[in-house]
Each structure stands twice: as structure tokens, then as C-alpha cells.
Write an enzyme that holds these catalytic residues in place. Sequence first.
Site, PDB file in Angstrom:
ATOM      1  N   SER A  32      17.879 -27.059   9.798  1.00  0.00           N
ATOM      2  CA  SER A  32      18.548 -26.908  11.088  1.00  0.00           C
ATOM      3  C   SER A  32      17.639 -26.221  12.106  1.00  0.00           C
ATOM      4  O   SER A  32      16.730 -25.465  11.759  1.00  0.00           O
ATOM      5  CB  SER A  32      19.821 -26.079  10.925  1.00  0.00           C
ATOM      6  OG  SER A  32      20.677 -26.673   9.977  1.00  0.00           O
TER       7      SER A  32
HETATM    8  N1  SAH Z   1      21.137 -25.229   5.968  1.00  0.00           N
HETATM    9  C1  SAH Z   1      20.157 -26.266   5.722  1.00  0.00           C
HETATM   10  C2  SAH Z   1      20.580 -27.544   6.401  1.00  0.00           C
HETATM   11  C3  SAH Z   1      20.356 -28.703   5.526  1.00  0.00           C
HETATM   12  S1  SAH Z   1      21.029 -30.231   6.102  1.00  0.00           S
HETATM   13  C4  SAH Z   1      18.791 -25.807   6.159  1.00  0.00           C
HETATM   14  O1  SAH Z   1      18.698 -24.860   6.947  1.00  0.00           O
HETATM   15  O2  SAH Z   1      17.803 -26.387   5.700  1.00  0.00           O
HETATM   16  C5  SAH Z   1      22.569 -30.292   5.210  1.00  0.00           C
HETATM   17  C6  SAH Z   1      22.473 -30.326   3.712  1.00  0.00           C
HETATM   18  O3  SAH Z   1      23.799 -30.507   3.226  1.00  0.00           O
HETATM   19  C7  SAH Z   1      21.648 -31.477   3.119  1.00  0.00           C
HETATM   20  O4  SAH Z   1      20.656 -30.961   2.286  1.00  0.00           O
HETATM   21  C8  SAH Z   1      22.679 -32.297   2.350  1.00  0.00           C
HETATM   22  O5  SAH Z   1      22.165 -32.883   1.161  1.00  0.00           O
HETATM   23  C9  SAH Z   1      23.740 -31.266   2.033  1.00  0.00           C
HETATM   24  N2  SAH Z   1      25.062 -31.801   1.738  1.00  0.00           N
HETATM   25  C10 SAH Z   1      25.701 -32.838   2.325  1.00  0.00           C
HETATM   26  N3  SAH Z   1      26.916 -33.020   1.754  1.00  0.00           N
HETATM   27  C11 SAH Z   1      27.035 -32.064   0.783  1.00  0.00           C
HETATM   28  C12 SAH Z   1      28.047 -31.739  -0.165  1.00  0.00           C
HETATM   29  N4  SAH Z   1      29.212 -32.405  -0.241  1.00  0.00           N
HETATM   30  N5  SAH Z   1      27.822 -30.708  -1.008  1.00  0.00           N
HETATM   31  C13 SAH Z   1      26.663 -30.003  -0.976  1.00  0.00           C
HETATM   32  N6  SAH Z   1      25.673 -30.271  -0.100  1.00  0.00           N
HETATM   33  C14 SAH Z   1      25.852 -31.287   0.768  1.00  0.00           C
END
Ligand code: SAH
Length: 219
Positions: free
Chosen positions: A69
Site C-alpha cells: 500500500s
Molecule cells: N498491507 C499490505 C497490502 C497488501 S495488498 C502491504 O502493506 O503490503 C492486500 C493483500 O491481501 C494481498 O496480499 C492479498 O493476497 C491479501 N488478501 C486478499 N484476500 C484475502 C483474504 N481473504 N485473506 C487473507 N488475505 C487476503
Amino acid sequence: MSPQHIGIGMTSARTRERLIQRLRDEGIRDARVLERIRETPRHLFVDEALASRAYEDTALPIGNNQTISQPYIVARMTEALLEPGPLENVLEVGTGSGYQTAVLAPLVRRVYTTERIKTLLDQARRRFQALNIRNIVTKHSDGGMGLPEYAPFDGIIVTAAPEGIPLALVEQLRPGGCMVLPVGQRDQQVLVRVLRTDDGYEREMLERVAFVPLLGGVC
Ligand code: SAH
């Protein structure tokens, strides 16, 4: 200047300070949050090829079609989560690179973080170890279900967008607890803060955002 020197320059204290100033200009006020962004080495949460861009205020790809993010959003969500009061146990859904987890962990007692893509979770775990952050519990699971075995939580932060507020997550908040999450389809997402009350919950719309979707299942 050798490439090595350029590398050091791009992750220097001055480059980080410029990011902090930008976040202040954009309205981030909580000094604890700004300090955490200053102290968290974001260049270690992206691929080496992108490290020189790590202190730009922008989302970056982390593989598997996912993104780390934007620092402003990480700061805004952390600030919104902390505002109602001190937090002990926090659930994070969507570990991704682990950057948001690392920013948050020193501000609370423990973070339980869940990610559905194993390769991303394994990388994030190695980063937490390398940085010696010890109050993070990682789970390879579908975070849309929450983590009932560790509930109730004082706070929940979701970093992927469901189309509506998942009731399973609301139910894992203790009364008085709060959840910050993006809600809606890609072009019309809003950041929402949910406050759990004794007999239900209250919603507050914060601002427009763009997150990857919350998906079901694990891989
Ligand atoms: N907070 C992270 C943002 C990653 S993007 C950072 O700062 O890097 C969002 C993430 O949510 C992705 O890695 C995706 O695989 C995960 N995601 C999506 N649906 C999900 C679910 N149902 N359970 C767990 N993770 C999930």
C-alpha cells in the site's frame, strides 16, 4: 556516483524525512504513526529492483498481482485505528509485504496477521524475523473468516476490499473495538471505520480509496 551510492542515497534519512513531510502535508497528525513510518525500512518490503522508489508515496507491485500500500494509506489507516483508544490485540487481514504489519506492531500488544497467498506470507515472515519484530503471529488462511481462535480483537485492519462489511469480522470485535477497512468495488471504494457497539455497529465513511479485492480461499 557509483550505483551503490545512489542506492544508499535513495533510502537515506533525508529521503525518508521528505516522505514524512509529505504525509504531514496530506493531513497525517498522529506523531506515533509518523514516527513508525520514519523508522520502518520500507525498502526491505519490496523487491530490490524497486528499492530506490520505496520512499515515494505510491503503491508498488509485490508479485502475485498484489501491491504494497501507499505510505499515506498505511499512515491514515493506522491513525484511524488508533484514534478511538489504546489497542491490545489487533487482527490484520491481508499481510501482503508485511509493511503495514511492521508499522503497526510496535504500537499495540500483538498483531495477528493473515494472508491467503503462501509465498507472500513466507516472505513477510522472513522480514519480521530479520527486523526482530516479535509480537506478530502469522497465519496462512482466508482472513475473510477472521481468526475466531484468537477473538475477540480490540482492533481489526483489512488491507483488501470486500464488497460489503464482513459480519464474521464485526463479530470478532469486542464491544468498543474498531475496524478500519476499504469497502466496495474497485472504482468506488470507501475507507470505512466500524465501531462495535453492545448491540451492533456504527459506520463512519473516511475517504475514497483503491485496494485489491478481498478474495476467498487460500493458495
Ligand atoms: N498491507 C499490505 C497490502 C497488501 S495488498 C502491504 O502493506 O503490503 C492486500 C493483500 O491481501 C494481498 O496480499 C492479498 O493476497 C491479501 N488478501 C486478499 N484476500 C484475502 C483474504 N481473504 N485473506 C487473507 N488475505 C487476503
